[in-house]
Design a protein around this motif. Structure first.
Motif, PDB file in Angstrom:
ATOM      1  N   PRO A 183       0.825  -1.213   0.000  1.00 46.77           N
ATOM      2  CA  PRO A 183       0.000   0.000   0.000  1.00 46.77           C
ATOM      3  C   PRO A 183       0.859   1.262   0.000  1.00 46.77           C
ATOM      4  O   PRO A 183       1.765   1.410   0.822  1.00 46.77           O
ATOM      5  N   GLY A 184       0.571   2.162  -0.926  1.00 45.85           N
ATOM      6  CA  GLY A 184       1.351   3.387  -1.018  1.00 45.85           C
ATOM      7  C   GLY A 184       2.747   3.168  -1.556  1.00 45.85           C
ATOM      8  O   GLY A 184       3.566   4.086  -1.533  1.00 45.85           O
ATOM      9  N   ASN A 185       3.022   1.932  -2.026  1.00 45.80           N
ATOM     10  CA  ASN A 185       4.350   1.583  -2.521  1.00 45.80           C
ATOM     11  C   ASN A 185       5.439   1.915  -1.500  1.00 45.80           C
ATOM     12  O   ASN A 185       6.523   2.400  -1.830  1.00 45.80           O
ATOM     13  N   VAL A 186       5.115   1.644  -0.219  1.00 48.11           N
ATOM     14  CA  VAL A 186       6.067   1.912   0.860  1.00 48.11           C
ATOM     15  C   VAL A 186       7.347   1.127   0.649  1.00 48.11           C
ATOM     16  O   VAL A 186       8.452   1.628   0.875  1.00 48.11           O
ATOM     17  N   VAL A 187       7.198  -0.113   0.207  1.00 47.69           N
ATOM     18  CA  VAL A 187       8.349  -0.951  -0.115  1.00 47.69           C
ATOM     19  C   VAL A 187       8.279  -1.274  -1.607  1.00 47.69           C
ATOM     20  O   VAL A 187       7.291  -1.824  -2.085  1.00 47.69           O
ATOM     21  N   GLY A 188       9.320  -0.903  -2.336  1.00 45.59           N
ATOM     22  CA  GLY A 188       9.335  -1.120  -3.777  1.00 45.59           C
ATOM     23  C   GLY A 188       9.480  -2.582  -4.139  1.00 45.59           C
ATOM     24  O   GLY A 188       9.533  -3.461  -3.276  1.00 45.59           O
ATOM     25  N   PRO A 189       9.560  -2.875  -5.442  1.00 48.96           N
ATOM     26  CA  PRO A 189       9.635  -4.263  -5.906  1.00 48.96           C
ATOM     27  C   PRO A 189      10.841  -5.003  -5.319  1.00 48.96           C
ATOM     28  O   PRO A 189      11.958  -4.489  -5.315  1.00 48.96           O
ATOM     29  N   ARG A 190      10.576  -6.190  -4.831  1.00 47.92           N
ATOM     30  CA  ARG A 190      11.620  -7.067  -4.305  1.00 47.92           C
ATOM     31  C   ARG A 190      11.472  -8.447  -4.944  1.00 47.92           C
ATOM     32  O   ARG A 190      10.369  -8.883  -5.261  1.00 47.92           O
ATOM     33  N   ASP A 191      12.608  -9.113  -5.131  1.00 50.81           N
ATOM     34  CA  ASP A 191      12.535 -10.508  -5.543  1.00 50.81           C
ATOM     35  C   ASP A 191      13.493 -11.337  -4.713  1.00 50.81           C
ATOM     36  O   ASP A 191      14.398 -10.802  -4.056  1.00 50.81           O
ATOM     37  N   PHE A 192      13.267 -12.641  -4.715  1.00 51.27           N
ATOM     38  CA  PHE A 192      14.039 -13.573  -3.902  1.00 51.27           C
ATOM     39  C   PHE A 192      14.354 -14.809  -4.731  1.00 51.27           C
ATOM     40  O   PHE A 192      13.515 -15.280  -5.503  1.00 51.27           O
ATOM     41  N   VAL A 193      15.542 -15.325  -4.566  1.00 49.85           N
ATOM     42  CA  VAL A 193      15.880 -16.651  -5.066  1.00 49.85           C
ATOM     43  C   VAL A 193      16.120 -17.510  -3.826  1.00 49.85           C
ATOM     44  O   VAL A 193      16.994 -17.203  -3.014  1.00 49.85           O
ATOM     45  N   SER A 194      15.325 -18.560  -3.684  1.00 45.87           N
ATOM     46  CA  SER A 194      15.348 -19.330  -2.446  1.00 45.87           C
ATOM     47  C   SER A 194      15.460 -20.821  -2.719  1.00 45.87           C
ATOM     48  O   SER A 194      14.965 -21.318  -3.729  1.00 45.87           O
ATOM     49  N   VAL A 195      16.120 -21.508  -1.800  1.00 45.68           N
ATOM     50  CA  VAL A 195      16.072 -22.966  -1.793  1.00 45.68           C
ATOM     51  C   VAL A 195      15.036 -23.352  -0.751  1.00 45.68           C
ATOM     52  O   VAL A 195      14.996 -22.783   0.347  1.00 45.68           O
ATOM     53  N   ARG A 196      14.180 -24.294  -1.104  1.00 45.58           N
ATOM     54  CA  ARG A 196      13.096 -24.700  -0.205  1.00 45.58           C
ATOM     55  C   ARG A 196      13.186 -26.194   0.074  1.00 45.58           C
ATOM     56  O   ARG A 196      13.478 -26.983  -0.815  1.00 45.58           O
ATOM     57  N   CYS A 197      12.913 -26.523   1.315  1.00 47.32           N
ATOM     58  CA  CYS A 197      12.954 -27.909   1.776  1.00 47.32           C
ATOM     59  C   CYS A 197      11.566 -28.269   2.292  1.00 47.32           C
ATOM     60  O   CYS A 197      11.113 -27.712   3.292  1.00 47.32           O
TER      61      CYS A 197
END
Length: 287
Positions: A174-188
């Motif tokens: 909301p309000g673009n308080v936090v801009g675009p983020r991406d993640f590369v993750s390993v998941r178990c």
């Protein structure tokens, strides 16, 4: 003892130390010992279950046979994320309340050595654990369809039945308080008895370098634990450990508010998704 255990586990997350077999064995022994100490004379049911299932806290060599070096590394990273998460969730002391919703959903937080601030969502869902596991693991790439905080989830690589590497892009705040983020993750992803686990941590993958215009954030250890309610097996005690570094120059007060609210929102969106799934199944024509 707990900070020392964290340091030992964190040490094996560095690339140049991952192949040090002795260190890795010491880390597993330390985690076993820590769970024994944390559980005390009356351990919670899920810690007792995990402790009995030692396979959750050790690498099974037979699973790694036939994997190349990169695949083995991803498997180890996923197990390390799970081990760290179990240790954190096993310690019930020192948590501070961030949010208590009207429906009883609760977000807690604490600051840990070598990890930073972590958040813990605790909710009771009117769904069976098996159904939730299918939605969150089996239908992982569909998460962007029902969770507005997630724009896209893509599985980059699968290693065996329990490990995968994913790329996630966050949705707008909301309000673009936090801009675009991406993640590369390993998941178990693991299922042991009636308890389901989905743990993860940041990693790197050759097919997904940093993207222009998007901040590459880091997460982990993170972990979702789902286990049937002791009062009603058709309901699930759902716990989500969240640890994220959003990067950038964002005040901590804003980060804390965004992350804790994101967890509450996630629980509500998941409830709605599962309710919609139930309606769809009820309306499906009989064979």
């Amino acid at each position: 003892m707990l900070p020392a255990t964290f340091k030992l586990c964190a040490g094996i997350s560095y690339r140049h130390m991952r192949n040090m077999t002795g260190l890795r064995k010491n880390a597993m022994v330390a985690i076993h010992h820590e769970l024994n100490m944390l559980a005390g004379p009356n351990p919670s049911s899920w810690i007792s279950h995990v402790r009995r299932r030692s396979s959750l806290l050790s690498s099974r060599i037979e699973e790694e046979q036939g994997y190349n070096e990169a695949e083995v590394s991803y498997v180890k990273q996923g197990e390390e994320a799970l081990q760290k998460s179990i240790s954190i969730l096993g310690d019930q002391d020192g948590w501070t309340t961030e949010i208590i919703a009207a429906n009883g959903d609760k977000v807690l937080s604490k600051v840990l050595p070598d990890v930073g601030k972590v958040f813990k969502l605790e909710v009771l869902l009117d769904q069976r654990s098996d159904n939730l596991y299918v939605e969150l693991v089996g239908n992982m790439e569909q998460m962007g369809d029902w969770n507005p905080n997630v724009k896209e989830v893509k599985i980059l690589q699968k290693i065996g039945q329990e490990t995968m590497v994913t790329h996630e892009v966050s949705g707008p705040t909301p309000g673009n308080v936090v801009g675009p983020r991406d993640f590369v993750s390993v998941r178990c992803a693991k299922r042991r008895g009636s308890t389901c686990f989905l743990a993860g941590m940041s990693t790197q993958h050759p097919t997904m370098p940093e993207q222009r215009g998007v901040v590459r954030a880091e997460n982990g250890p993170t972990c979702i634990v789902m286990r049937p309610s002791a009062d009603d097996p058709n309901k699930t005690k759902f716990t989500w450990l969240l640890s994220i570094d959003l990067k950038g120059w964002i005040p901590k007060t804003i980060i804390n508010k965004v992350l804790s609210q994101t967890q509450v929102d996630f629980a509500n969106h998941l409830r709605q998704r599962m309710a919609d799934n139930s309606v769809s199944m009820d309306m499906a024509p009989a064979c």
